[in-house]
Each structure stands twice: as structure tokens, then as C-alpha cells.
Motif scaffolding. Structure first.
Motif: not given
Length: 403
Positions: A145-155, A125-140
Motif C-alpha cells: 500500500d505504501l509503495f503502490m498506492k501512497q507512492r512514498v517513493f514516487g514512480d 531507485l529509492a535511496a536504498g530504502k525501497g525494500v521491506t522484509i515483511a514477516m507477515s502477510r499483513a506487513e507485506a
């Protein structure tokens, strides 16, 4: 007619005028159960997904206290994107192809070999914000990195689902179910991006309308037979029968309807444009579902059009300031068929003030979408608080398509 006393936990500046706000957090299971017992509550209705994840329904059921909502195990259809993907693929439910990854390195290697758009989803659960539509490999990779390393949404982001990018019209579809029976479906369209023309960051929702101009009986049958029925049956077979409202976030693609995601509740702000269309008694439906027998009551939707516009705090969904007085609420409700739903508000003496990012949803009701939209925006113009902003294009294209 079945409801004389209403308690809301924790409540806001709007609910305080409808019943009694109770200062108990939605995730405080024992506090909620104690409150229900002390106040002899006949039925508890769960709103937030965080409460479902804590197992509040399971606790109430063990205590023999009536409650409306799915168990923690059934709510996994929302609380774990990986679980939802697995159950859909196993049961041939049309959805985007996707894979779950627990390892950042493995997910990164997968992305290094992928060209073109891709969707990156936090598993939890990420309050409806834990989804990125990445239009490029770099964006993905940046999102990974934000999700798994920086843990912006915690666990919630410790596991991710990488999913194919789909093209089509999105539609939110809802059904009441007692674990086997399914009510007639109802549909709405929502707007996730913060700014007009679907620009800006993803939010929990900036507006919605119902019914969608393209939704018809044929699509409803397809959604029930190919998506809702097989998923509800699969959950029952796995020993986690689903009782409550099942929300399918679907996409109408060239090859038919496909599932984007599921929610284990009425969505927000879709709730505010769907429930005004319910002709049946909501309490009777909730009681029947909680007792596992939806045959006890009918679920009937009318043809009224509803358009909901979210009024938010400037800066939402990122940083924003709260505590500003809200003026014009009564004038807005007097603007003919306008409903004003509170979200991020608090009672401030006799007044109401902002207390969150999404502050209000203003809903216009009318026989047509065009009239409903006009009523919603007329009411919005009556409401004022500092740093307020809202999208100006809710239902605009839908009206163009109808006309």
C-alpha cells in the motif's frame, strides 16, 4: 600522481578541502557536460545512481568526453529490480525466486495466497530504502500500500517485485569491469538497519567493514563464475555492455551464494572501507575501464582491515534537523589511521556543519579487524555535533567469530 586538479559536483564540506566544489546537480546532465568541457576535465567519475539513471554516461560518450560508469541501459541492473530479476532468471544466476507486478490488485491477490515471510521491493531507485522484509502477510500488504498506492517513493514504487525470503549471511562484492574483463573481486559487509542488533528502519547504510571474516578464495571463485561472469556476459549480448564497478549484494545461503540485488556503482558506505584497500592507482583503473580495456592496468587489493562507522543525524532515515556545527574533525583524523569521509556536510565559513541524515563515515585501518574497529570508534569519540547518533556494534560479531 595523474590528478592535479579535482572538481566535485556538487560537493560537501569535506570535498571543499580536496578540490573545487561546483554547484551543479548530479542529474543536470548538460550542466555537468558543460562544466567538464569548460574546465578541460580529463576524466569524470560518476558516484550517484540518480546520475546514471539520467544517462549522464551516454551524454558524455556521445560528446567524446571521458567518463567512468555504466550507460543508462547497463545501469538498469540497479535502476530496475524487475529487469535485474529477469536477466538473472534467464541466465540461471542464483537468486531468490520473485515476480514483478504493475498492478496493485494483482500483487495484493498474490500476497493473499502467500503465508510466511516475503520481501517487497520497489522496482526503481529509492535511496536504498525501497525494500521491506515483511514477516507477515499483513506487513507485506501494508508495504504494498505504501509503495503502490501512497507512492512514498514516487514512480519508483509504481512497480514492485515480490521475492522469496532468504536466510544467510549478507556480503557486498565488487568488481571493476570493462564489459568483458573482470578484476579480482573484493568484499565487504554493511549494516542497513538504523539501530544496534539490526533493529529499526532500513537506511542507506550505518557502517561497514572489509574484508569479511568468512570471505575466502573459494567464495570469490563461486561469485565470479556463477554470478558476475554470466551477468556481465548477458548484458554484453543484449547490447548494453557494462563498464564500471558492478556491486553484487549477495547472500551466503545453505545452497551457496545467491543475489539479493545489484548496484551499478561502488556502494555507500562500503566505498569507504573498500577503496583504502586498493593498492593500484584508481585513476588508471577508471581510465582503462572507460576505454574498454581493463588489461591496461592491474587491480590489486591488500589485506588491510577497515571498519567504517556512520555518524548520522538523530531521526535518520525519517525526519531530522540539520545545520549543526561539527567539532573535532581534525582530532579524529589524528587518532592514528583514521579516515573521515563527509556525506551530509557543508562548509560554513571556516567551519563545517551538518546538512543531511548520514553525516560522516569514520574509518579505522589496521592489520586486524579488532584494531581497525578500535581505531574507528576512538576517532568517533572525538567528533561532536548536536543530535549525533551511531551504531555501536559495527564489526563486533565479526571480531567474535575471528577470535
Amino acid at each position: 600522481p595523474h590528478t592535479s586538479v579535482l572538481y566535485i559536483a556538487p560537493g560537501n564540506g569535506g570535498t571543499s578541502g580536496l578540490g573545487t566544489n561546483v554547484p551543479v546537480a548530479p542529474t543536470d546532465v548538460q550542466g555537468l557536460l558543460a562544466t567538464a568541457r569548460e574546465r578541460k576535465v580529463g576524466l569524470t567519475v560518476v558516484g550517484p545512481e540518480s546520475a546514471l539513471e539520467t544517462g549522464v554516461v551516454d551524454a558524455f560518450q556521445r560528446a567524446g568526453v571521458p567518463i567512468f560508469g555504466p550507460s543508462k541501459a547497463a545501469a538498469c541492473i540497479e535502476t530496475s529490480k524487475a529487469f535485474a530479476k529477469e536477466i538473472m532468471l534467464r541466465n540461471h544466476v542464483p537468486t531468490a525466486q520473485g515476480m514483478a507486478f504493475d498492478s496493485y490488485e494483482e500483487a495484493r491477490r498474490f500476497l493473499e495466497g502467500h503465508d510466511g515471510p516475503i520481501v517487497v521491493k520497489a522496482d526503481g531507485l529509492a535511496a536504498g530504502k525501497g525494500v521491506t522484509i515483511a514477516m507477515s502477510r499483513a506487513e507485506a500488504i501494508a508495504s504494498l500500500d505504501l509503495f503502490m498506492k501512497q507512492r512514498v517513493f514516487g514512480d519508483a514504487g509504481s512497480r514492485v517485485v515480490l521475492e522469496e525470503f532468504m536466510v544467510g549471511r549478507e556480503v557486498s562484492v565488487f568488481a571493476f569491469t570493462d564489459g568483458s574483463r573482470i578484476s579480482p573481486l573484493v568484499a565487504a559487509c554493511d549494516y542497513k538497519r538504523a539501530l544496534d542488533d539490526d533493529q529499526g528502519p532500513n537506511t542507506g547504510g550505518m557502517g561497514s567493514y572489509s574484508p569479511p571474516e568468512f570471505w575466502d578464495a573459494e567464495l570469490a571463485r563461486e561469485a565470479e563464475q556463477r554470478i558476475f561472469r554470466p551477468v556481465i556476459d548477458a548484458l554484453a549480448r543484449e547490447g548494453r555492455p557494462y563498464r564500471g564497478v558492478l556491486y553484487g549484494g549477495l547472500m551466503l545461503t545453505r545452497s551457496g551464494l545467491k543475489v539479493v540485488e545489484f548496484n551499478a556503482r561502488l556502494g555507500d558506505p562500503e566505498t569507504q572501507v573498500v577503496l583504502p584497500r586498493l593498492k593500484s592507482d584508481l585513476v588508471e583503473i577508471a581510465q582503462a575501464v572507460s576505454q574498454g580495456d581493463l588489461s591496461k592496468t592491474a587491480v590489486v587489493w591488500d589485506d588491510t582491515a577497515c571498519v567504517g562507522v556512520v555518524m548520522a543525524s538523530q531521526g535518520y532515515p525519517d525526519s531530522y534537523t540539520t545545520g549543526y556545527p561539527i567539532r573535532g574533525l581534525e582530532a579524529a583524523k589524528a587518532k592514528g589511521e583514521a579516515l573521515v569521509f563527509h556525506a551530509g556536510t557543508r562548509a560554513d565559513g571556516e567551519a563545517v556543519a551538518t546538512s543531511g541524515g548520514r553525516v560522516l563515515t569514520v574509518v579505522g585501518q589496521a592489520p586486524t579487524l579488532a584494531e581497525a574497529r578500535a581505531r574507528a570508534y576512538a576517532a568517533v569519540q572525538s567528533i561532536h555535533f548536536e543530535n549525533a547518533y551511531f551504531r555501536k556494534d559495527i564489526a563486533l560479531r565479526a571480531i567474535g567469530r575471528v577470535s
